[in-house]
Write an enzyme that holds these catalytic residues in place. Structure first.
Site, PDB file in Angstrom:
ATOM      1  N   TYR A  99       0.861  -1.184   0.000  1.00  0.00           N
ATOM      2  CA  TYR A  99       0.000   0.000   0.000  1.00  0.00           C
ATOM      3  C   TYR A  99       0.894   1.229   0.000  1.00  0.00           C
ATOM      4  O   TYR A  99       1.870   1.308   0.743  1.00  0.00           O
ATOM      5  CB  TYR A  99      -0.872   0.013   1.269  1.00  0.00           C
ATOM      6  CG  TYR A  99      -1.728   1.257   1.401  1.00  0.00           C
ATOM      7  CD1 TYR A  99      -3.040   1.269   0.936  1.00  0.00           C
ATOM      8  CD2 TYR A  99      -1.220   2.428   1.969  1.00  0.00           C
ATOM      9  CE1 TYR A  99      -3.824   2.411   1.037  1.00  0.00           C
ATOM     10  CE2 TYR A  99      -2.000   3.569   2.063  1.00  0.00           C
ATOM     11  CZ  TYR A  99      -3.299   3.556   1.598  1.00  0.00           C
ATOM     12  OH  TYR A  99      -4.068   4.685   1.682  1.00  0.00           O
ATOM     13  N   GLU A 187      -3.519   7.405  -4.076  1.00  0.00           N
ATOM     14  CA  GLU A 187      -3.359   6.124  -3.395  1.00  0.00           C
ATOM     15  C   GLU A 187      -3.185   4.985  -4.391  1.00  0.00           C
ATOM     16  O   GLU A 187      -3.865   4.941  -5.413  1.00  0.00           O
ATOM     17  CB  GLU A 187      -4.614   5.873  -2.544  1.00  0.00           C
ATOM     18  CG  GLU A 187      -4.601   4.575  -1.771  1.00  0.00           C
ATOM     19  CD  GLU A 187      -5.961   4.289  -1.137  1.00  0.00           C
ATOM     20  OE1 GLU A 187      -6.134   4.614   0.051  1.00  0.00           O
ATOM     21  OE2 GLU A 187      -6.846   3.758  -1.828  1.00  0.00           O
TER      22      GLU A 187
END
Ligand code: GDP
Ligand code: MN
Length: 377
Positions: A99, A187
């Site tokens: 992530y 993101e």
């Protein structure tokens, strides 16, 4: 303003962040005409997260299978959003999932990098259950985000060699994108290992609404709910929340404090609408008609402080539009006496004290039918 995955990936490509080859379609028949290598992955383009879990992401091994699956996903409802477009991309074999995000940390008032080796899944869940698996690094505005910051972040995920240098390149590019495009969030989840290299399998970008005007090339993505569209058409400022008390007030400051008072007494606003200064009878009628249509509304709170706005104009709007749920009115200020007369003729008595009124509406919303004491003082 949120960007769709395919739009965010176009932006990624412009900054040199690697993504899968893919194309966007709106009709299942188009899928077989794409020159893509199979298997492909079909991804619903909606502005909500967790599409995979909701059934909006499917693999297809053959064109026939892709057509069937495309037909199933297009038109699907994902968390209240209808799927109108599909991103069809060449599927990849995914190894580890990381992530990586840059986000505006409002407390620190800085851009912050967030990274985790527990990518792929719900990052909020990771943050809650195992916060030690998440590394954060605030970006000093004068120093900036440099290669050594990226390497430090990458090492904290346990990356070495090619993956570490890939990570450095991706993180550096993502930080540049954030600043140049005025993103409040960029993101990548998952940032996946594919064939020993890092690839952005998903992409999420939110542009700061206040900076959208600086980027004329951005797509017109704003997706309003039906009520938001109605309110905007009527020139009214309307915002949706998730409680059960509809709120109307005149003036942004009064509306904000109304929300606070309602919350203080344990109530949960469903939405709020600012009819603005100098609101007319017609504004009030439209406002009333809009706020109570939100599903789940159990009571209505109208808080008016008449200045330029005249209480009699407001009262006419109220009596012309009887709400389908219990209502509490607080009315003071210009032409208050006339306003009260109009309300009383319709059997409505208004409060003067905003706190008493807020308490009354909280009780009303919590009462079993939500209807009790439609107009009580
Ligand atoms: P989200 O659910 O909205 O976050 O959508 P993602 O794009 O992150 O996809 C969800 C999950 O689908 C990923 O975590 C992957 O596990 C899987 N997925 C997406 N693309 C591919 C692909 O090309 N190949 C494989 N094998 N899985 C994929
Ligand atoms: Mn994702």
């Amino acid at each position: 303003m949120k960007l769709h995955e395919f739009q965010a990936k176009e932006m990624f490509a412009a900054y040199g962040i690697p993504t899968q080859k893919g194309l966007v379609i709106e009709d299942p028949a188009q899928v077989t005409r794409l020159s893509l290598k199979y298997p492909v992955v079909l991804k619903a383009q909606v502005l909500v997260g967790g599409r995979g879990k909701a059934g909006g992401i499917k693999l297809a091994a053959t064109p026939d299978e892709a057509r069937v699956r495309a037909a199933a996903i297009l038109g699907m409802d994902i968390k209240g959003e209808r799927v109108r477009r599909l991103l069809v991309a060449e599927a990849v074999d995914i190894g580890a999932e990381y992530y990586l995000a840059f986000i505006i940390d409002r407390t620190a008032r800085r851009l912050t990098a967030i990274a985790s080796a527990a990518g792929g899944i719900d990052i909020e869940e990771v943050a809650r259950t195992s916060p030690e698996k998440i590394t954060r690094q605030t970006v000093h505005p004068f120093v900036g985000f440099h290669a050594y910051h990226a390497r430090k972040l990458g090492r904290s995920l346990g990356l070495t060699g090619t993956l570490l240098s890939d990570f450095g390149a991706v993180a550096g590019a993502l930080s540049k994108l954030c600043i140049a495009e005025d993103a409040e969030l960029a993101e990548i989840n998952p940032l996946a290992v594919v064939g020993g290299r890092l690839l952005a399998v998903d992409a999420k970008v939110i542009i700061d609404d206040n900076a959208v005007f600086r980027h004329p090339a951005l797509p017109p993505n704003e997706e309003l709910t039906e009520l938001e569209r109605l309110a905007r058409g009527a020139g009214l400022a309307y915002v949706e929340l998730d409680g059960d008390i509809a709120v109307i007030g005149n003036g942004a400051g009064l509306v904000m404090s109304t929300l606070d008072v309602v919350a203080h007494f344990g109530g949960h606003p469903a939405n709020f609408l600012d009819v603005g200064g100098g609101a007319s009878t017609e504004n009030m009628r439209q406002a009333l008609a809009i706020v109570v249509r939100k599903p789940g509304v159990r009571a209505l709170f109208i808080n008016i402080f008449g200045g330029i706005t005249r209480c009699d104009d407001i009262a006419r709007g109220i009596v012309a539009t009887p709400p389908p749920v219990g209502m509490v009115v607080r009315l003071v200020g210009t032409n208050e006496v006339e306003g009260r007369k109009i309300l009383e003729a319709a059997g409505i008595s208004a409060y003067r004290d905003p706190q008493e009124a807020a308490q009354a509406v909280v009780v009303l919303a919590a009462s079993p039918s939500g209807q009790v004491g439609r107009v009580r003082k």
